[in-house]
Design an enzyme around this catalytic site. Sequence first.
Site, mmCIF file in Angstrom:
data_model
loop_
_atom_site.group_PDB
_atom_site.id
_atom_site.type_symbol
_atom_site.label_atom_id
_atom_site.label_comp_id
_atom_site.label_asym_id
_atom_site.label_seq_id
_atom_site.Cartn_x
_atom_site.Cartn_y
_atom_site.Cartn_z
ATOM 1 N N CYS A 2 32.589 50.041 -12.985
ATOM 2 C CA CYS A 2 32.185 49.281 -14.160
ATOM 3 C C CYS A 2 33.194 48.170 -14.439
ATOM 4 C CB CYS A 2 32.115 50.193 -15.378
ATOM 5 S SG CYS A 2 31.138 51.670 -15.096
ATOM 6 N N ARG A 27 31.042 44.415 -10.129
ATOM 7 C CA ARG A 27 31.530 45.791 -10.226
ATOM 8 C C ARG A 27 30.439 46.774 -10.644
ATOM 9 N NH1 ARG A 27 37.245 46.101 -10.542
ATOM 10 N NH2 ARG A 27 36.979 48.208 -11.308
ATOM 11 N N TRP A 74 28.117 50.572 -13.870
ATOM 12 C CA TRP A 74 27.586 51.182 -12.648
ATOM 13 C C TRP A 74 27.429 52.661 -12.997
ATOM 14 C CZ3 TRP A 74 29.136 54.923 -9.045
ATOM 15 C CH2 TRP A 74 28.414 54.927 -7.833
ATOM 16 N N ASN A 100 35.423 53.033 -17.919
ATOM 17 C CA ASN A 100 35.179 52.979 -16.476
ATOM 18 C C ASN A 100 35.827 54.230 -15.890
ATOM 19 O OD1 ASN A 100 34.942 52.319 -13.783
ATOM 20 N ND2 ASN A 100 36.545 50.749 -13.814
ATOM 21 N N GLY A 101 35.065 55.044 -15.160
ATOM 22 C CA GLY A 101 35.635 56.266 -14.577
ATOM 23 C C GLY A 101 34.722 57.448 -14.835
ATOM 24 N N GLU A 483 29.768 48.456 11.651
ATOM 25 C CA GLU A 483 29.864 47.478 10.561
ATOM 26 C C GLU A 483 28.576 46.654 10.453
ATOM 27 O OE1 GLU A 483 31.576 47.102 8.074
ATOM 28 O OE2 GLU A 483 31.375 45.018 7.469
ATOM 29 N N LYS A 487 26.248 46.537 7.124
ATOM 30 C CA LYS A 487 25.878 45.273 6.437
ATOM 31 C C LYS A 487 24.373 45.231 6.205
ATOM 32 C CE LYS A 487 28.822 44.324 5.144
ATOM 33 N NZ LYS A 487 30.126 44.820 5.254
ATOM 34 N N GLU A 490 23.170 47.868 3.524
ATOM 35 C CA GLU A 490 23.523 47.708 2.118
ATOM 36 C C GLU A 490 22.849 46.522 1.449
ATOM 37 O OE1 GLU A 490 27.739 47.442 1.255
ATOM 38 O OE2 GLU A 490 28.103 46.191 2.993
ATOM 39 N N HIS A 506 22.144 60.361 24.148
ATOM 40 C CA HIS A 506 22.267 61.747 23.688
ATOM 41 C C HIS A 506 21.464 62.007 22.419
ATOM 42 C CE1 HIS A 506 25.273 62.402 26.769
ATOM 43 N NE2 HIS A 506 25.769 61.224 26.431
ATOM 44 N N LYS A 605 31.119 46.720 -6.147
ATOM 45 C CA LYS A 605 32.107 46.163 -5.231
ATOM 46 C C LYS A 605 33.263 47.127 -4.989
ATOM 47 C CE LYS A 605 34.056 43.014 -2.758
ATOM 48 N NZ LYS A 605 33.534 42.933 -1.381
HETATM 49 O O1 M6R Z 1 37.894 47.888 -1.590
HETATM 50 P P1 M6R Z 1 37.797 48.788 -0.392
HETATM 51 O O2 M6R Z 1 38.042 48.066 0.895
HETATM 52 O O3 M6R Z 1 38.661 50.010 -0.504
HETATM 53 O O4 M6R Z 1 36.300 49.266 -0.386
HETATM 54 C C1 M6R Z 1 35.849 50.201 0.555
HETATM 55 C C2 M6R Z 1 34.336 50.266 0.563
HETATM 56 O O5 M6R Z 1 33.857 50.639 -0.688
HETATM 57 C C3 M6R Z 1 33.718 48.903 0.928
HETATM 58 O O6 M6R Z 1 34.186 48.457 2.159
HETATM 59 C C4 M6R Z 1 32.182 49.023 0.992
HETATM 60 O O7 M6R Z 1 31.818 49.843 2.056
HETATM 61 C C5 M6R Z 1 31.548 47.651 1.103
HETATM 62 N N1 M6R Z 1 30.451 47.534 0.201
HETATM 63 C C6 M6R Z 1 31.052 47.351 2.467
HETATM 64 O O8 M6R Z 1 30.443 46.109 2.554
#
Ligand code: M6R
Length: 610
Positions: A2, A27, A74, A100-101, A483, A487, A490, A506, A605
Amino acid sequence: MCGIVGYIGSKNCIPVILEGLKRLEYRGYDSAGIGFIQNGSCNVIKNKGKVSLLEKKIYESSYSPTIGLGHTRWATHGEPNEINAHPHYNTDRSLVLIHNGIIENYQTLKISLQKQGYKFVSQTDTEVLAHLIDSFLKKGINLFKSVRLALAEVDGTYGLAILYDKEPEKLVVARKGSPLVIGIGEGENYVASDVSALIAHTSRVVYIEDGEVAEVYSDRFVAKTILDEDIVKEVHQVTMTLEEIDRGGYETFMLKEIMEQPESVLNSMRGRLIYEDGTAKLGGIDHLLDRISKTKRFIITACGTSWHAGLVGEYMFEQFLRIPTEVEYASEFRYRNPIIQPDDTILFISQSGETADSLAALREAKRKGALVLGICNVVGSSIARESEAGVYIHAGPEIGVASTKAFTSQLVVLALITLVLARKRDMSLVDGRSIVNEFLKIPEKIKRILELNRDIEKVAENFKDSKNFLYLGRGYNFPVALEGALKLKEISYIHAEGYPAAEMKHGPIALVDENMPVVFIAPKDSTYEKIISNVEEIKARKGKIIAIASEQDEHIGNLADYVIKIPDTIRMLMPILTVIPLQLLAYHIAMKKGLNVDQPRNLAKSVTVE
Ligand code: M6R
């Protein structure tokens, strides 16, 4: 997760808070709300959905308070609706609070408060805090002390900001596990969960640490520990600029950040490479190089995209340093009582430097006596501050929820660390210099890949209705496959899996038919012949093949349906190049589906809750 922002001073706080919330929306964007004191009483305006909706609602009213706080949520506890949106009131509406938390013992606290007669209106854990603090205020205790006494009963994590209409000259904030900063102005002060919400107004900030509570007035602040000990806080100067956190003419932050990579990658290397000595200088870990180069084992710990960067780091360290390297999910590492030896070095990679699991894992590693290093982007973040030493990636603010430029900069820093340590161990000057030369060519090669943007967009057009994707790579490009799949998942909500190409036989090959797009990361390196066999296997089953290949590859076009040709470099640096077409492919597929790539559903984020 948040976003929190607050203001106290002499101007109307509403535009300040709304603008801060917009900057923090990355966030979380399930709901938004603002709380303030005007004419001696607390008010709250909130709604489900984005800050833009809140803005409309607020400007239909005629408030102009000079003290207030705002929140973009969030959701963790309770669905994202207006009732569960923050701020939350106490029963007589004299107090408003944003959080937040996660309050882990909220059920126990709630039952106890209900027995005292408190009525709850939301399903959130946060509302418990409003009533708990109220239970102390009712005893005639002031707000600052009531907050400390309440928090002494709380298990979990929080960044908190609170207003109380009987003490309208202050905001109270507290932190445990969720970031909070105070912004120092002239006759006005700010609070926020993230510096980016403040820099339009001030560059002077004070980082609140875990276990600290502060009263923020318009002209000063007072900080204490929860246990009532006085503390002196340092004021830091931040260098982030507003231009850095604006879209700069691009349609989305994500595209801006992808396109910035020649520059961001250059910034990660700037001033660090030393051609004459065939090495690099990393000021943050220079004093520890002897110890690090003698480490018996590296453990790289991270989450999400940063974890993928860690996997590439494993290939680098083992190829050039011959030191065993393990890569761990921070969320697993922190709870499974890992075996840590005194001569282990543990690297924590995190763009935000605030990821809850990574931070908790770091603390666990420190407790067990390991050397703990941070690789972070956000300067002054918790992981950066709590690591024994570290290297900033200097990618600049990354706002798009999908990490792009931070990933390539993390790879640069891991490669720089590899180079420095390899030269300290057994790499020759000649080899070191040739690696430095390869580093220096990377930004230009990224530019050439970015020129393929339109071609990649055309490829994307064919796949916007796909339901599944496979991403396959070998060696250094296996983490890139992971990766690329992340991408796509998400931001486009298409199911995608990354695999080592040979592993496909496999199991995953059972999924392949004419409707299955398979992305091969197949540059001309030592694994090329093997991966071509895998391409043949997919072709034989009629899968649609998209290949990321080397410019000089004349063969792969006979097998693949679509080929994206990119420049080559040495194996260690190749993932910095191969990932870029995958970022663009995911981007264009998502855009063609009409999705919000900067704020994909259910994500935030920076994941500051477990
Ligand atoms: O801020 P961080 O690098 O610790 O974040 C880790 C993950 O939350 C972050 O990489 C997340 O997987 C991204 N949304 C990927 O695009």
